[in-house]
Design an enzyme around this catalytic site. Structure first.
Site, PDB file in Angstrom:
ATOM      1  N   LYS A  78       0.844  -1.196   0.000  1.00  0.00           N
ATOM      2  CA  LYS A  78       0.000   0.000   0.000  1.00  0.00           C
ATOM      3  C   LYS A  78       0.881   1.248   0.000  1.00  0.00           C
ATOM      4  CE  LYS A  78      -3.809   2.094   2.623  1.00  0.00           C
ATOM      5  NZ  LYS A  78      -4.627   2.008   3.860  1.00  0.00           N
ATOM      6  N   SER A 153      -9.481   1.953   3.017  1.00  0.00           N
ATOM      7  CA  SER A 153      -8.630   2.653   2.081  1.00  0.00           C
ATOM      8  C   SER A 153      -7.648   1.755   1.338  1.00  0.00           C
ATOM      9  CB  SER A 153      -7.843   3.744   2.818  1.00  0.00           C
ATOM     10  OG  SER A 153      -7.005   3.165   3.801  1.00  0.00           O
ATOM     11  N   SER A 177      -9.612  -0.227   7.336  1.00  0.00           N
ATOM     12  CA  SER A 177      -9.058  -0.083   5.990  1.00  0.00           C
ATOM     13  C   SER A 177      -8.333  -1.308   5.441  1.00  0.00           C
ATOM     14  CB  SER A 177      -8.106   1.117   5.933  1.00  0.00           C
ATOM     15  OG  SER A 177      -8.833   2.314   5.826  1.00  0.00           O
TER      16      SER A 177
END
Lengths: 484, 94
Positions: A78, A153, A177
């Site tokens: 990420k 996210s 997330s």
């Protein structure tokens, strides 16, 4: 089976028996990314050359006798996690072109273990969001239905795993997330206990809540990837010295005689029928495996959302003060003085949701409102933590849906921030309590994946992995892959 | 409902320049979110201690010993404007 479809543990067996090389595995995944990511937009940056060089090195290490669960395994990261020399933007325009001069501790650990870093995955800007629609660059598509969000996210990481564009990925979880996008994309996501994994080099969102964790295809892979990143780090004062057990060894112990609690407040009326059915069917699976399913109460569950949306933005408003256009990132070219430079740099560099949360957090911390909002929320956090302490005294782990609905459509909630926040209603409380949780696939509803969470005591990741593994072995949901 | 003045005051504290349409949009959206947050007032928390961190840690110290840090070139590698070994900014003092 295609090489890109392998799990980490399957690939590791092939690597260990010299049936494949890390270079061939990495090439297969880069080809897969080239073939499908033009539609899905899971990656922000693909590091093909560096990945192949790392694969070459991993193969050489193996030839010299090295081994290990992640040696030669291609992963995605990420984009909120710093990777030395590889562009890291946190999904924000304010960090366009930023190349970290050091690795996050989790990245240093993965490199040491011989993992390959394929690239950086899309995220809502600074991890603030539930859909990747708040990314400053792109919206990732859900591999199961391109008109739907992958969740957020860590939506880029979840979509990359679901569409077999990496063997596993790292995400970060501040209010859900990791778990929510894992649920929306039909993969496994684990949020470790606060303090279990170092956040050094994680671009901070809300420092009392943030944790890094794995997003993978099955529970065995979650155990392997978690094992590689846990441990005390002197660079992160919130990381703890507590030694970690061998997670893979704990997986197969079964659930016979265990008490699994279902918080009645989490089986709410607003849930989609398909989600409820999938979760209830999962409870039957654990019952058949010998677990005792009991109802528990978490009376303050409904206050997690309002408490979270004061605490997280307050911390974010302080953390994001560092983005001033002086030391790194975007700097507005046309300004009169230093204050003007700050205001304009931040106005242009930050997107709408980030500005909204900075404003909200600044308000909650400002003179005259601190007691009414921020302090109040911290007191309610105490009550939420007590709910967890009490529920987890009565049982070994808790079971709850990960999200109230299947993945929503792109654009559906973007103009209604409060409604978007409500999608996180089942995941936020866990971060406030600091404990651990894993989301695993448990069915389909309207053709889209449904996820459920196993939540556990602080530092007891071994138990949630064991409970999740027992379910996974008794069902086939984790084998389902989207047609990409 | 947050007033326009309050929104501008908060924006100034946060050092954010707002466009005109953002001022009214944030007044509306933040008011809605804060109204939702007021649900917390249903709980009596007079005798409850606040939780700032869920996993309690106190005064984490490290040995006060010299250790390597970033070189000037590394520290300045991402600087928007550099002058010698310094970050260049607007003049601060008159």
């Amino acid at each position: 089976m295609n090489l890109h479809d392998l799990t980490i543990h399957q690939a590791q067996e092939l690597l260990a028996s010299d049936a494949v090389t890390s270079v061939s595995l990495t090439e297969a995944l880069l080809a897969r990314i080239a073939a499908v990511d033009t539609d899905l937009h899971a990656y922000l940056h693909v590091a093909s050359e560096q990945a192949l060089a790392q694969a070459q090195e991993a193969d050489e290490r193996r030839a010299r006798g090295a081994c290990g669960a992640l040696l030669g395994i291609p992963l995605a990261i990420k984009d909120v996690i710093c990777t030395r020399g590889l562009e890291t933007t946190a999904g924000s325009r304010i960090l366009a072109g930023f190349r970290p001069v050091y690795d996050a501790t989790v990245i240093a650990k993965l490199r040491e273990a011989g993992a390959i870093i394929l690239g950086k995955t899309n995220t809502d800007e600074f991890a603030m969001g539930s859909s990747t629609e708040n990314s400053g660059y792109d919206t990732t598509r859900n591999p199961w239905d391109r008109d739907r969000v992958p969740g957020g996210s860590s939506g880029g990481s979840a979509a990359a795993v679901a569409a077999s564009m990496c063997l596993g990925a790292l995400g970060s979880d501040t209010g859900g997330s990791i778990r929510q996008p894992a649920a929306y994309c039909g993969v496994v996501g684990l949020k470790p206990t606060y303090g279990r994994v170092s956040r050094y080099g994680l671009i901070a969102f809300a420092s009392s809540l943030d944790q890094i964790g794995p997003i993978v295809k099955d529970v065995t892979d979650a155990a392997l990837l978690l094992q590689a990143i846990v441990g005390h780090d002197p660079q992160d004062a919130t990381s703890v010295e507590m030694p970690a057990p061998n997670y893979a060894a704990a997986l197969g112990q079964g659930v016979a005689g265990m008490r699994l609690g279902v918080p009645r407040e989490y089986m709410v009326d607003g849930m989609a029928a398909g989600v409820r059915q999938a979760v209830e069917a999962a409870l039957d699976v654990w019952r058949e495996l010998g677990a005792d399913i009991v109802q528990v109460s978490m009376p303050h569950a409904e206050y997690a959302l309002p408490a979270y949306y004061l605490i997280a933005p307050a911390e974010a408003s302080a953390n994001l003060a560092r983005f001033d256009g002086v030391r790194y990132g975007y700097s507005h070219p046309d300004t009169d003085d230093i204050w003007d430079a700050f205001r304009r740099t931040r106005a242009v560099g930050f997107g709408d949701e980030v500005k909204r949360r900075i404003m909200l957090g600044t308000y909650a911390l400002s003179a005259g409102y601190y007691d009414a909002y921020y302090l109040k929320a911290q007191k309610v956090r105490t009550l939420i933590k007590r709910d967890y302490d009490e529920a987890l005294q009565q049982c070994d782990a808790l079971i709850a849906p990960t999200t109230p609905n299947i993945a929503f459509r792109i654009g559906e909630l973007i103009d209604d921030p409060l409604q978007m926040y409500l999608e996180d209603i089942f995941t936020l409380a866990l971060n406030l309590a600091g404990v651990c949780g894993i989301s695993i696939p448990c069915g389909l509803s309207e053709g889209m994946p449904v996820g459920l969470q196993v939540q556990g005591r602080a530092f007891d990741e071994a138990t949630i992995l064991r409970v999740a593994y027992a379910y996974e072995q008794a069902t086939d949901w984790h084998m389902l892959r989207p047609q990409v | 409902m947050l007033t326009r003045e309050t929104v501008l005051h908060i924006a100034e504290l946060a050092k954010l320049e707002l466009a005109e349409h953002e001022t009214s949009l944030y007044a509306e959206q933040l008011s809605e979110i804060l109204a939702y947050a007021e649900r917390l007032n249903a709980l009596d928390t007079d005798h409850i201690a606040p939780t700032a961190q869920a996993i309690y840690r106190r005064n984490v110290m490290r040995p006060d010993e010299p250790r390597p840090s970033l070189s000037p070139d590394e520290a300045l590698a991402n600087a928007p404007q550099r002058q010698d070994d310094l970050f260049r900014v607007h003049q601060i003092l008159d």
